[in-house]
Design a protein around this motif. Structure first.
Motif, PDB file in Angstrom:
ATOM      1  N   SER A  62       0.804  -1.214   0.000  1.00  0.00           N
ATOM      2  CA  SER A  62       0.000   0.000   0.000  1.00  0.00           C
ATOM      3  C   SER A  62       0.846   1.277   0.000  1.00  0.00           C
ATOM      4  O   SER A  62       0.352   2.337  -0.387  1.00  0.00           O
ATOM      5  CB  SER A  62      -0.930   0.013   1.214  1.00  0.00           C
ATOM      6  N   VAL A  63       2.113   1.189   0.423  1.00  0.00           N
ATOM      7  CA  VAL A  63       2.965   2.380   0.476  1.00  0.00           C
ATOM      8  C   VAL A  63       4.195   2.257  -0.405  1.00  0.00           C
ATOM      9  O   VAL A  63       4.937   3.229  -0.571  1.00  0.00           O
ATOM     10  CB  VAL A  63       3.409   2.690   1.925  1.00  0.00           C
ATOM     11  N   LYS A  64       4.415   1.106  -0.977  1.00  0.00           N
ATOM     12  CA  LYS A  64       5.608   0.874  -1.797  1.00  0.00           C
ATOM     13  C   LYS A  64       5.631   1.857  -2.957  1.00  0.00           C
ATOM     14  O   LYS A  64       4.624   2.060  -3.644  1.00  0.00           O
ATOM     15  CB  LYS A  64       5.624  -0.564  -2.299  1.00  0.00           C
ATOM     16  N   GLY A  65       6.791   2.448  -3.169  1.00  0.00           N
ATOM     17  CA  GLY A  65       6.937   3.434  -4.228  1.00  0.00           C
ATOM     18  C   GLY A  65       6.592   4.849  -3.816  1.00  0.00           C
ATOM     19  O   GLY A  65       6.931   5.811  -4.515  1.00  0.00           O
ATOM     20  N   ARG A  66       5.922   4.994  -2.685  1.00  0.00           N
ATOM     21  CA  ARG A  66       5.551   6.314  -2.179  1.00  0.00           C
ATOM     22  C   ARG A  66       6.250   6.659  -0.874  1.00  0.00           C
ATOM     23  O   ARG A  66       6.256   7.819  -0.462  1.00  0.00           O
ATOM     24  CB  ARG A  66       4.035   6.397  -1.954  1.00  0.00           C
ATOM     25  N   SER A  67       6.844   5.657  -0.241  1.00  0.00           N
ATOM     26  CA  SER A  67       7.433   5.867   1.069  1.00  0.00           C
ATOM     27  C   SER A  67       8.854   5.318   1.099  1.00  0.00           C
ATOM     28  O   SER A  67       9.172   4.369   0.385  1.00  0.00           O
ATOM     29  CB  SER A  67       6.594   5.183   2.150  1.00  0.00           C
ATOM     30  N   THR A  68       9.659   5.930   1.949  1.00  0.00           N
ATOM     31  CA  THR A  68      11.034   5.476   2.139  1.00  0.00           C
ATOM     32  C   THR A  68      11.334   5.429   3.625  1.00  0.00           C
ATOM     33  O   THR A  68      11.168   6.436   4.330  1.00  0.00           O
ATOM     34  CB  THR A  68      12.032   6.413   1.458  1.00  0.00           C
ATOM     35  N   ILE A  69      11.783   4.265   4.087  1.00  0.00           N
ATOM     36  CA  ILE A  69      12.201   4.134   5.479  1.00  0.00           C
ATOM     37  C   ILE A  69      13.714   4.236   5.532  1.00  0.00           C
ATOM     38  O   ILE A  69      14.419   3.729   4.653  1.00  0.00           O
ATOM     39  CB  ILE A  69      11.694   2.812   6.102  1.00  0.00           C
ATOM     40  N   SER A  70      14.217   4.901   6.546  1.00  0.00           N
ATOM     41  CA  SER A  70      15.656   5.035   6.721  1.00  0.00           C
ATOM     42  C   SER A  70      15.954   5.115   8.208  1.00  0.00           C
ATOM     43  O   SER A  70      15.040   5.278   9.019  1.00  0.00           O
ATOM     44  CB  SER A  70      16.183   6.277   5.994  1.00  0.00           C
ATOM     45  N   ARG A  71      17.212   4.998   8.557  1.00  0.00           N
ATOM     46  CA  ARG A  71      17.590   5.075   9.961  1.00  0.00           C
ATOM     47  C   ARG A  71      18.978   5.674  10.079  1.00  0.00           C
ATOM     48  O   ARG A  71      19.809   5.546   9.177  1.00  0.00           O
ATOM     49  CB  ARG A  71      17.535   3.709  10.639  1.00  0.00           C
ATOM     50  N   ASP A  72      19.208   6.307  11.202  1.00  0.00           N
ATOM     51  CA  ASP A  72      20.506   6.863  11.550  1.00  0.00           C
ATOM     52  C   ASP A  72      20.924   6.197  12.853  1.00  0.00           C
ATOM     53  O   ASP A  72      20.445   6.575  13.931  1.00  0.00           O
ATOM     54  CB  ASP A  72      20.407   8.384  11.696  1.00  0.00           C
TER      55      ASP A  72
END
Length: 123
Positions: A62-72
């Motif tokens: 449902s969010v693939k291509g519209r959302s990006t997860i990242s971490r620091d």
């Protein structure tokens, strides 16, 4: 352990938001970090997850291509950048921590949860 989510708000359809989740009280780099959401009257659902190495990521369709997860890992923070938001993205978004190696989608596997941040997308 504390997971403090922030960055939610009211946005028009097509807009963007960046959610953040600051973690404390755990060895952050040893946890998979995930985002889940729950809309009114609906069950909680998986949104995205990222492994400690930052390269293993998994997204709900449902969010693939519209959302990006990242971490620091240096700042003990995980992010969720959401673009092209739709009214159906309206929900309370929760971050969660899972003491494992590979991202998982089942919320029951996660060990710790944040308090949630409201995202409202108007049409």
């Amino acid at each position: 352990v504390q997971l403090q989510a922030s960055g939610g708000g009211l946005v028009q359809a097509g807009g963007s938001l960046r959610l953040s989740c600051a973690a404390s009280g755990l060895t952050f780099s040893r946890y998979v970090m995930g985002w889940f959401r729950q809309a009114p009257g609906k069950e909680r659902e998986f949104v995205a997850a990222i492994a400690w190495n930052t390269s293993d990521k998994y997204y709900a369709n449902s969010v693939k291509g519209r959302s990006t997860i990242s971490r620091d890992n240096a700042k003990n923070t995980v992010f969720l950048q959401m673009n092209s938001l739709k009214p159906e993205d309206t929900a309370v978004y929760y971050c969660a921590a899972d003491f494992t190696i590979a991202p998982r989608v089942a919320g029951r596997e996660y060990d710790f949860w944040g308090q949630g941040t409201q995202v409202t997308v108007s049409s």
